[in-house]
Design an enzyme around this catalytic site. Structure first.
Site, PDB file in Angstrom:
ATOM      1  N   ASP A 262       0.874  -1.173   0.000  1.00 28.61           N
ATOM      2  CA  ASP A 262       0.000   0.000   0.000  1.00 28.61           C
ATOM      3  C   ASP A 262       0.908   1.218   0.000  1.00 28.61           C
ATOM      4  O   ASP A 262       1.560   1.529   0.993  1.00 28.61           O
ATOM      5  CB  ASP A 262      -0.886  -0.024   1.255  1.00 28.61           C
ATOM      6  CG  ASP A 262      -1.601   1.308   1.489  1.00 28.61           C
ATOM      7  OD1 ASP A 262      -1.631   2.148   0.566  1.00 28.61           O
ATOM      8  OD2 ASP A 262      -2.138   1.505   2.603  1.00 28.61           O
TER       9      ASP A 262
ATOM     10  N   LYS B 277       2.881  11.493  -3.737  1.00 27.65           N
ATOM     11  CA  LYS B 277       1.830  10.837  -4.502  1.00 27.65           C
ATOM     12  C   LYS B 277       0.960  11.868  -5.234  1.00 27.65           C
ATOM     13  O   LYS B 277       0.307  11.552  -6.211  1.00 27.65           O
ATOM     14  CB  LYS B 277       0.986  10.000  -3.545  1.00 27.65           C
ATOM     15  CG  LYS B 277       0.142   8.945  -4.214  1.00 27.65           C
ATOM     16  CD  LYS B 277      -0.353   7.971  -3.167  1.00 27.65           C
ATOM     17  CE  LYS B 277      -1.454   7.087  -3.652  1.00 27.65           C
ATOM     18  NZ  LYS B 277      -1.877   6.151  -2.599  1.00 27.65           N
TER      19      LYS B 277
ATOM     20  N   GLU C 279      -7.185   0.718  -4.285  1.00 25.55           N
ATOM     21  CA  GLU C 279      -7.131   0.681  -2.813  1.00 25.55           C
ATOM     22  C   GLU C 279      -8.446   0.253  -2.169  1.00 25.55           C
ATOM     23  O   GLU C 279      -8.444  -0.647  -1.315  1.00 25.55           O
ATOM     24  CB  GLU C 279      -6.638   2.022  -2.266  1.00 25.55           C
ATOM     25  CG  GLU C 279      -5.133   2.170  -2.457  1.00 25.55           C
ATOM     26  CD  GLU C 279      -4.627   3.597  -2.355  1.00 25.55           C
ATOM     27  OE1 GLU C 279      -5.365   4.462  -1.855  1.00 25.55           O
ATOM     28  OE2 GLU C 279      -3.489   3.845  -2.773  1.00 25.55           O
TER      29      GLU C 279
HETATM   30  P1  ADP Z   1      -2.372   7.525   3.070  1.00 26.95           P
HETATM   31  O1  ADP Z   1      -3.083   6.290   2.677  1.00 26.95           O
HETATM   32  O2  ADP Z   1      -2.699   8.685   2.200  1.00 26.95           O
HETATM   33  O3  ADP Z   1      -0.920   7.364   3.258  1.00 26.95           O
HETATM   34  P2  ADP Z   1      -3.256   7.222   5.798  1.00 26.95           P
HETATM   35  O4  ADP Z   1      -4.405   6.317   5.664  1.00 26.95           O
HETATM   36  O5  ADP Z   1      -2.029   6.722   6.440  1.00 26.95           O
HETATM   37  O6  ADP Z   1      -2.943   7.974   4.451  1.00 26.95           O
HETATM   38  O7  ADP Z   1      -3.786   8.489   6.604  1.00 26.95           O
HETATM   39  C1  ADP Z   1      -2.953   9.555   6.828  1.00 26.95           C
HETATM   40  C2  ADP Z   1      -3.788  10.741   7.184  1.00 26.95           C
HETATM   41  O8  ADP Z   1      -4.631  10.404   8.285  1.00 26.95           O
HETATM   42  C3  ADP Z   1      -2.959  11.932   7.593  1.00 26.95           C
HETATM   43  O9  ADP Z   1      -3.472  13.101   7.019  1.00 26.95           O
HETATM   44  C4  ADP Z   1      -3.128  11.933   9.087  1.00 26.95           C
HETATM   45  O10 ADP Z   1      -3.006  13.223   9.632  1.00 26.95           O
HETATM   46  C5  ADP Z   1      -4.547  11.437   9.234  1.00 26.95           C
HETATM   47  N1  ADP Z   1      -4.828  10.908  10.559  1.00 26.95           N
HETATM   48  C6  ADP Z   1      -4.189   9.911  11.210  1.00 26.95           C
HETATM   49  N2  ADP Z   1      -4.716   9.746  12.434  1.00 26.95           N
HETATM   50  C7  ADP Z   1      -5.702  10.663  12.556  1.00 26.95           C
HETATM   51  C8  ADP Z   1      -6.617  11.019  13.602  1.00 26.95           C
HETATM   52  N3  ADP Z   1      -6.596  10.394  14.776  1.00 26.95           N
HETATM   53  N4  ADP Z   1      -7.492  12.020  13.362  1.00 26.95           N
HETATM   54  C9  ADP Z   1      -7.489  12.672  12.195  1.00 26.95           C
HETATM   55  N5  ADP Z   1      -6.670  12.395  11.191  1.00 26.95           N
HETATM   56  C10 ADP Z   1      -5.782  11.401  11.361  1.00 26.95           C
HETATM   57 MG    MG Z   2      -4.118   4.850   2.030  1.00 24.51          MG
END
Ligand code: ADP
Ligand code: MG
Length: 664
Positions: free
Chosen positions: A8, A70, A171
């Site tokens: 991922d 990305k 995804e």
């Molecule tokens: P990606 O798939 O784009 O890499 P993720 O699924 O890892 O993203 O999510 C990352 C995003 O989730 C970031 O913007 C992060 O700030 C947000 N995030 C993570 N935990 C929390 C939370 N507890 N509350 C709000 N946003 C969150």
């Molecule tokens: Mg993701």
């Protein structure tokens, strides 16, 4: 077929999973985390840093640290909106209008694919270490709403990391696979995936291992970062009002603001109010300036109201495309860190009035699904069937700049679709096939995937020649286009990769470069390790000599002490001259000399006649004889590693003791 992993590749975090004995699981990285920040950086010494190490230098070294890549992958310059350009490093367009990332410390420009390749490489390296086998292929996930160029570019990134992409998987589809692969009941599922930079929505019917994607929609420029950005703007505007200083203009301040904003946002998922403290954020005419404020959830939600509005539209489109109503949905699967925000969860509940499924981990579910897909491809998992769809309509530009759709969005893939076109002018000898992707009526408003020309059409009045154009979309969602002149049989066929930031030559050049670099890096690392080991040994030897001298006197084991000194000098000299070829030999001589010295001392210690007393009072070469040689009848200095087992047993026991003695 070797093992296939599932990756991922997130905007913010990346995760790698694998199937073991029929069960998917996530592999922790070398730092022990199950998610790896999608951040790449170069240290002050131009050393490549990936993941947590790179993330750590975001504030201190913003120009050489790259996150959110990305957003740029597979995109041309004019497709970027202002928000995506809001990064602390420098991005620019090259002559072909492709996005390039500038890195001052290495004095180089990178394609986003190249940097993204380094993330993949790290995930693979760590997984290889964990699995103790080499990995050369993967299932890589992309947002369902990625267009053809973004998919191509993702595949190129993997290629640059030396990894063959067995499948590009959407995804939300991956999330659904993870959610439903071991369920036998039949259900209609909505997957809502809001990550750091992208938003995806998919509707699927899952029934006895058959996964039918009914519709998909989303926004590839909407994610958690945009929520952070709202807080950044709020803080910066406020600061500007007070001091007339725009913090957004300073990279380091901007980076600090972004980090504080993200932290506040995350805290507001659990709390109603959170403090934001940024001391020394700028310098005014009267000295340093600070930010000390509070943000409550209500205010935050007010700041983000337009983002919440943007989230509902794709859900409505997907529902309407699927022909389902909200009441038809049996389960909602939440994916991505941003679905933790209460306002997002509330919005979902207003659309589909059920409690979302709690059975999957929103951070890992996509990688787990990718691992399941890998298992399907390798044949390890049977009786699972995945029918995905193409997210965006594909078509050709026809007279007047209109888009003629050949494959409408949400058509199940793989698919082949053909249509016949003709010339618009008399005696036209060639036609241009211009391929577009998107939902707008005018071709120009959509995304151009590339064009090619079919020539050699025999002279004929307009509308007479018949050119058959066929679109093929494979299971990865990647497109191949061919055009055939029906009269002559002449055929022209292309894989569309015009949208990828790198052409084929560039990709192979970069792959070779990466290979050479990997070799160089390995050598560089080996020589650094070699030097470090030698330095450690030198320090140990010096300490040991000093301790022995202090405890037993400079002549206690004179011959052995001298040998150590001589060997020490050699090592030091080769270190100073950076003569690594000789260094190894000198290091082993020093090890042997130390071994001899230690053995001599320890034999002395074992002697019942309290040798310490004896040694201290002894001068010159005579002192050697004062040691009791109960255990060793050969000279320790002439130590032969192949001597009898009995000896070796003693040695190893002694070595253990010495270890405790002076290596700590
Ligand atoms: P990606 O798939 O784009 O890499 P993720 O699924 O890892 O993203 O999510 C990352 C995003 O989730 C970031 O913007 C992060 O700030 C947000 N995030 C993570 N935990 C929390 C939370 N507890 N509350 C709000 N946003 C969150
Ligand atoms: Mg993701």
């Amino acid at each position: 077929m070797g093992r296939i992993v599932g990756i991922d590749l997130g905007t913010t975090n990346s995760v790698i999973g694998v199937l073991e004995a029929g069960r998917p699981f996530v592999i922790a990285n070398a730092e022990g985390s199950r998610t790896t920040p999608s951040v790449i950086g170069y240290s002050k010494d131009s050393e490549l840093l990936v993941g947590q190490q790179a993330r750590r230098q975001l504030v201190l070294n913003p120009k050489n640290t790259f996150s959110n890549l990305k957003r740029f992958i597979g995109r041309t310059w004019n497709e970027l909106n202002e928000n995506s350009l809001n990064v602390a490093y420098t991005v620019r367009a090259n002559e072909q209008e492709c996005v390039r990332v500038t890195c001052p410390i290495t004095e180089r420009e990178y394609a986003p694919e190249e940097l993204t390749g380094s993330i993949i490489r790290k995930l693979i390296d760590d997984a290889e270490k964990y699995l103790e086998e080499s990995i050369d292929s993967a299932v890589v996930t992309v947002p369902a709403y990625f267009n053809d160029s973004q998919r191509q570019a993702t595949r190129d990134a993997a290629l640059l990391a030396g990894i063959k992409v067995e499948r590009i998987l959407n995804e939300p589809t991956a999330a659904a696979l993870a959610y439903g692969f071991d369920k036998s009941s039949s259900s209609r599922v909505l997957v809502f995936d809001l990550g750091g930079g992208t938003f995806d929505i998919s509707l699927l019917r899952i029934s006895n291992g058959v996964f039918d994607v009914k519709a998909t929609s989303g926004d590839t420029q909407l994610g958690g970062n945009d929520f952070d950005q709202k807080i950044v703007e709020w803080l910066a505007d406020d600061f500007y009002k007070q001091y007339e200083i725009d913090l957004r203009r300073d990279r380091q301040s901007l980076q600090r603001l972004s980090e504080a904003a993200e932290k506040a946002k995350q805290e507001l998922s659990g709390l109603n109010i959170t403090p934001i403290s940024l001391p020394f954020i700028a310098t005014g005419s009267n000295g340093p300036l600070h930010i000390e404020t509070k943000l409550d959830r209500k205010k935050f939600e007010f700041l983000c109201r337009d983002l919440i509005d943007r989230l509902s539209k794709p859900v409505e489109i997907a529902l309407s495309d699927s022909g389902w109503t909200a009441e038809d949905i049996n389960d909602v699967v939440l994916v991505g860190g941003s679905t933790r925000m209460p306002m997002v969860q509330q919005l979902i509940r207003t659309i589909v009035p059920i409690t979302p499924s709690q059975t999957v981990n929103p951070d890992e579910v996509v990688a787990v699904g990718a691992a399941v897909q890998a298992g399907i491809i390798s044949g390890e998992l049977r009786d699972l069937l995945l029918n995905d769809v193409t997210p965006l309509s594909l078509g050709l530009e026809t007279v007047g700049g209109l888009m003629k759709v050949l494959i409408p969005r949400n058509t199940p893939i793989p698919v082949r679709q053909a249509d016949v076109f003709s010339t618009s002018e008399a005696n036209q000898s060639s036609v241009e096939i211009n391929v577009w992707q998107g939902e707008r009526q005018l071709a120009n408003d959509n995304k151009s995937l590339g064009k090619f020309r079919l020539s050699g059409i025999p002279p004929a009045p307009r509308g007479v020649p018949q050119v058959q154009v066929a679109f093929d979309i494979d299971a990865n969602g990647l497109l191949q286009v061919s055009a055939t002149d029906r009269t002559t049989g002449r055929k022209q066929s292309v894989s569309i990769n015009g949208g990828s930031n790198l052409n084929e030559n560039e990709v192979s050049k970069l792959i070779n470069e990466a290979r050479e670099k990997a070799d160089l890096d390995r050598k560089k690392r080996a020589s650094i390790d070699q030097r470090n080991n030698a330095l450690t040994l030198v320090a140990q030897a010096e300490r040991r000599l000093r301790d022995i001298s202090l405890e037993f006197g400079p002549y206690a084991a004179e011959r052995q002490q001298r040998s150590v000194e001589v060997a020490l000098r050699d090592v030091q000299e080769f270190l100073d001259n950076n003569d690594l070829a000789e260094l190894d030999l000198a290091v082993s001589s020093l090890q042997e000399a130390l071994f001899g010295l230690n053995r001599r001392i320890s034999a002395g210690r074992r002697s019942e006649s309290n040798p310490i007393q004896g040694i201290k009072n002894t001068f010159g070469s005579l002192k050697d004889e004062l040691f009791s040689d109960d255990y060793w009848d050969d000279d320790p200095w002439d130590y032969n590693p192949n001597q009898e087992r009995r000896d070796r047993d003693y040695q190893s026991r002694d070595l253990d003791r010495w270890d405790n003695d002076f290596y700590n």
